[in-house]
Design an enzyme around this catalytic site. Structure first.
Site, short mmCIF file in Angstrom:
data_model
loop_
_atom_site.label_atom_id
_atom_site.label_comp_id
_atom_site.label_asym_id
_atom_site.label_seq_id
_atom_site.Cartn_x
_atom_site.Cartn_y
_atom_site.Cartn_z
N ASP A 9 -4.89 -54.55 55.59
CA ASP A 9 -3.44 -54.48 55.65
C ASP A 9 -3.06 -52.99 55.70
O ASP A 9 -3.11 -52.32 54.67
CB ASP A 9 -2.85 -55.17 54.42
CG ASP A 9 -1.36 -55.00 54.27
OD1 ASP A 9 -0.69 -54.57 55.23
OD2 ASP A 9 -0.85 -55.28 53.16
N GLU B 42 5.49 -48.48 55.28
CA GLU B 42 5.75 -49.91 55.05
C GLU B 42 5.40 -50.33 53.64
O GLU B 42 6.10 -51.16 53.05
CB GLU B 42 4.94 -50.72 56.07
CG GLU B 42 5.34 -52.19 56.14
CD GLU B 42 4.64 -53.07 55.11
OE1 GLU B 42 5.10 -54.21 54.89
OE2 GLU B 42 3.64 -52.62 54.52
N ASP C 140 1.12 -58.14 61.05
CA ASP C 140 0.68 -57.81 59.70
C ASP C 140 -0.17 -58.96 59.19
O ASP C 140 -0.48 -59.90 59.91
CB ASP C 140 1.89 -57.55 58.81
CG ASP C 140 1.64 -56.49 57.74
OD1 ASP C 140 0.51 -56.45 57.22
OD2 ASP C 140 2.56 -55.73 57.42
N HIS D 95 -4.06 -57.18 49.37
CA HIS D 95 -3.89 -56.06 48.44
C HIS D 95 -5.01 -56.00 47.41
O HIS D 95 -4.85 -55.42 46.33
CB HIS D 95 -2.53 -56.10 47.76
CG HIS D 95 -1.41 -55.66 48.66
ND1 HIS D 95 -0.18 -55.25 48.19
CD2 HIS D 95 -1.34 -55.56 50.01
CE1 HIS D 95 0.60 -54.92 49.21
NE2 HIS D 95 -0.09 -55.10 50.33
#
Length: 385
Positions: A190, A224, A245, A325
């Site tokens: 990401d 972002e 994304d 994440h």
């Protein structure tokens, strides 16, 4: 489109590997910008940068309006030095929203005024030989970890002598693995993977000389992860913006690590009805596997563009990504699928010609007409009265 779309998977993975090797936490993105801009110029696009480094690359079409925008982001998660501790270690705050659980054990680089230092992020109680069961019962969170610098740093003064200071950027090692079965495991997929998808789509379009009915702007943002994203990257000619994304493959979600996951809404609300419908129809038309999903705790470059006041239609194309994440995992199949759909979209005919003007009358405005669904209700013969 008559000619088949063949994405160069070697090109895609080569640039993804190169991007992952470049540290680019939000606020420290210059080298990633330089790398990406240089490749865009090599592909023959006209490239312009904003003051802070967002990239706007133009690929001309038959008309200038209503232009289309494709966007991904170059910045990643990271950390920043919050304080120099008396024990010679560093207190941290996160850059972007990610859990300190995934920070524990990470190898990192600290960018100081005197140069780069290596180090590790550790829990405050890191030794079982010293703290016994407390290593398992201590709380998780950024106040409960610290950065151990791999230099002579016994106390606060040693850190000062090293040139380390409050506010220094900390980059987290991605630790990528590209497996033969197509899975890719790494931090920062990401959205380095989204950038690689865009580059691979462009390489294919240039190689096959694919024409588009309108100009397309290929945008790469640098903020972002902290919420500002595409707020300052668009031009007035852009009428529709498609963000690329990650989609979250987790319990309760419909995203998958294969094919395209088309996001229908995120925490800022539904994406554009007409644009999302068109993208879904293109998947069906060109036999691209697709599933839809809704994200409750998610925002993208599309959200920041709208919140900044840009009156554009927005949509979100995602590649299914596990453990977003954290230690993330994707599959090459999804990346290739999103790249194919991107090309079919930008080369498709414009449906809403009125979008060429920022403001106009009712003539040509869209409709959302729906018909009553046909229903055939039959009682189960065995249970019929």
């Amino acid at each position: 489109m008559e000619q088949p779309i063949r994405i160069d998977s070697d090109y895609l993975t080569r640039h993804l590997k190169a991007l992952l090797e470049i540290s680019s936490p939000t606020g420290f993105t210059d080298e990633a910008v330089r790398y990406t801009a240089s490749e865009l110029e090599r592909l023959g696009l006209e490239v312009k940068l904003t003051r802070r480094g967002a990239i706007r690359a133009l690929r001309p079409g038959a008309a200038t309006r209503p232009a289309r925008g494709i966007v991904s982001h170059l910045d990643t998660l990271g950390a920043q030095v919050k304080a120099l501790k008396e024990n010679g270690r560093l207190e941290l705050v996160s850059i972007g929203h990610w859990s300190a659980r995934f920070a524990e054990g990470a190898r990192v680089s600290v960018f100081s005024a005197k140069g780069t230092y290596r180090g590790s992020i550790l829990p405050l109680k890191a030794s079982g030989h010293t703290f016994n069961d407390e290593v398992d019962t201590q709380p998780a969170g950024w106040p409960h970890v610290e950065l151990r610098v791999d230099a002579l740093a016994r106390n606060h003064n040693d850190l000062v002598q090293l040139g380390i200071d409050v506010g220094d950027i900390v980059a987290i090692d991605p630790q990528p693995e590209f497996l033969e079965n197509g899975f890719i495991v790494s931090r920062h997929l990401d959205d380095k993977a989204g950038v690689a998808v865009m580059l691979a789509a462009l390489e294919c379009m240039q190689r096959l000389n694919i024409a588009t009915p309108v100009d397309t702007y290929w945008l790469f943002t640098i903020g972002e992860e902290v919420g500002v994203g595409a707020s300052a990257a668009l031009v007035p000619e852009i009428a529709s913006l498609v963000a690329i994304d990650n989609g979250t493959t987790a319990p309760g979600q419909n995203s998958q690590e294969f094919g395209v996951t088309l996001a229908m809404a995120d925490q800022t609300g539904p994406f554009d009805y007409h644009l999302s419908k068109k993208l879904h129809q293109l998947c069906r038309e060109y036999d691209i596997p697709v599933q839809k999903d809704v994200f409750r705790y998610y925002r993208s470059d599309a959200a920041s563009a709208v919140e900044a006041g840009h009156d554009v239609r927005t949509a979100l194309l995602t590649f299914g990504l596990d453990a977003s994440h954290g230690y993330e995992r994707i599959h090459l199949h999804a990346l290739m699928s999103v790249a194919r759909l991107t090309i079919h979209y930008v080369s498709s005919e414009v449906q809403i010609e009125r979008d060429a003007e920022e403001v106009s009358g009712l003539r040509g405005f869209t409709r959302q007409e729906v018909q009553e669904a046909e229903q055939v209700l039959k009682a189960n013969e065995q249970n019929a009265p």
